[in-house]
Design a protein around this motif. Structure first.
Motif, mmCIF file in Angstrom:
data_model
loop_
_atom_site.group_PDB
_atom_site.id
_atom_site.type_symbol
_atom_site.label_atom_id
_atom_site.label_comp_id
_atom_site.label_asym_id
_atom_site.label_seq_id
_atom_site.Cartn_x
_atom_site.Cartn_y
_atom_site.Cartn_z
ATOM 1 N N ASN A 1 0.822 -1.209 0.000
ATOM 2 C CA ASN A 1 0.000 0.000 0.000
ATOM 3 C C ASN A 1 0.858 1.263 0.000
ATOM 4 O OD1 ASN A 1 -2.266 -1.568 -0.029
ATOM 5 N ND2 ASN A 1 -2.978 -1.025 2.020
ATOM 6 N N LYS B 1 -5.259 6.190 6.570
ATOM 7 C CA LYS B 1 -4.192 5.265 6.176
ATOM 8 C C LYS B 1 -3.105 5.117 7.236
ATOM 9 C CE LYS B 1 -5.752 4.132 2.093
ATOM 10 N NZ LYS B 1 -6.219 2.750 1.812
ATOM 11 N N ARG C 1 -6.131 -2.461 4.274
ATOM 12 C CA ARG C 1 -6.576 -1.167 3.760
ATOM 13 C C ARG C 1 -5.770 0.015 4.269
ATOM 14 N NH1 ARG C 1 -13.059 -2.414 4.662
ATOM 15 N NH2 ARG C 1 -13.302 -3.787 2.841
#
Length: 313
Positions: free
Chosen positions: A174, A272, A287
């Protein structure tokens, strides 16, 4: 764990020798404020266990992960190497390099033993960067500037770097995905604090007297739990440090240098980065970019579950 600013903090009781840091901090203030050129020209860090200066440039990493960690904290280094720190190639062609940044052991009783263990670990893994400062909470700003100096000297072929604390979970894919569309110059992001109040209570570890910092609020800065920046910034921040009065809160100090450079940190994608520990869940961890983790967490067991094949959610 190395959190600063408004981050959660644990485990700094071992730093009893930090009373001596009154002298060190005073010397640092002289270093940064009275003679601004000293850091960049004369105060080159002396590397104690770093033996292969060409390694970072040879790897040509897309992102360099720097983990500030106490010399005695072997367990955190092992956990990171065995989990997210072992992801060296992401999204087919993005190289990730991992290094741990240490200072001198601060435990007076067994410093020699710890240092010997550090030397053996460095020989085995080749990922330790140790410099000549007392490794202690009050010296995090010095530690951060050592990191910036190392990056601008030895990692000129990298594109980004991330300073991340040792008690964090990092979702490397990510992170790479976010950086694949990010700016490559004047870029710094993380959990950005806006309008944070300067704490004047002497009971808090983040206390700053008006004599050290007269303003009532800090400029925007990314919390020290983990922030990412483009590799043009280390040189600029080292230069800015010659003109910015030092404070021992390292993430705030980086923010002050950024303000001097007239560069505003970039807010990250929503939710985040997590300053408070996010309870492990395979779906939720897929996520995020980074979160603190509780000391009782079995990180290797969680990693085994997180890295297994199959859908996350």
């Amino acid at each position: 764990m190395e959190h600063s600013g408004t981050s959660v903090a644990l485990g700094y009781s071992s730093c009893r020798r930090c009373f001596v840091l009154i002298l060190i901090v005073a010397a640092t203030i002289i270093l940064y404020s009275t003679n601004r050129t000293d850091w960049g020209n004369e105060r080159k860090p002396k590397w104690l266990t770093f033996k292969k200066p060409e390694r970072c440039n040879q790897l040509r990493p897309f992102v360099v992960l720097i983990v500030p960690v106490g010399p005695e904290n072997t367990a955190h280094r092992i956990n990171i190497r065995n989990t997210w720190g072992n992801q060296t190639l992401v999204l087919q062609d993005k190289v990730v390099s991992l290094f741990f940044l240490l200072g001198h052991p601060s435990s007076a009783g067994n410093a020699a033993k710890i240092q010997q263990q550090v030397k053996e670990e460095s020989k085995e893994y080749g990922d330790l960067l140790q410099s000549d400062f007392l490794d202690c909470y009050k010296n995090l700003t010095i530690k951060t500037m050592v990191m910036m100096e190392w990056l601008q000297t030895y990692c000129t072929n990298a594109t980004y770097a991330m300073k991340i604390d040792s008690d964090m979970f990092l979702n490397v894919p990510n992170l790479i995905s976010m950086l694949s569309t990010a700016k490559k110059e004047n870029y710094l992001t993380g959990l950005v604090a806006h309008g944070a109040a300067v704490l004047r209570s002497k009971s808090t570890k983040w206390y700053l007297p008006p004599s050290a910092y007269p303003e009532s609020q800090y400029p925007p800065y990314a919390l020290g739990l983990g922030y990412v920046f483009s590799l043009d910034l280390p040189k600029k921040i080292v230069e800015a440090s010659r003109h910015v009065r030092p404070v021992y809160i390292e993430d705030v100090y980086v923010g002050l240098c950024m303000r001097h450079l007239q560069i505003v940190p970039t807010d990250p994608p929503d939710y985040k980065f997590h300053v408070f520990p996010l309870k492990y869940n395979r779906c939720s961890f897929s996520r995020i970019i980074a979160t603190t983790i509780k000391p009782s967490t079995d990180v290797q067991e969680n990693w085994k579950d997180f890295s297994r094949p199959g859908p996350y959610c």
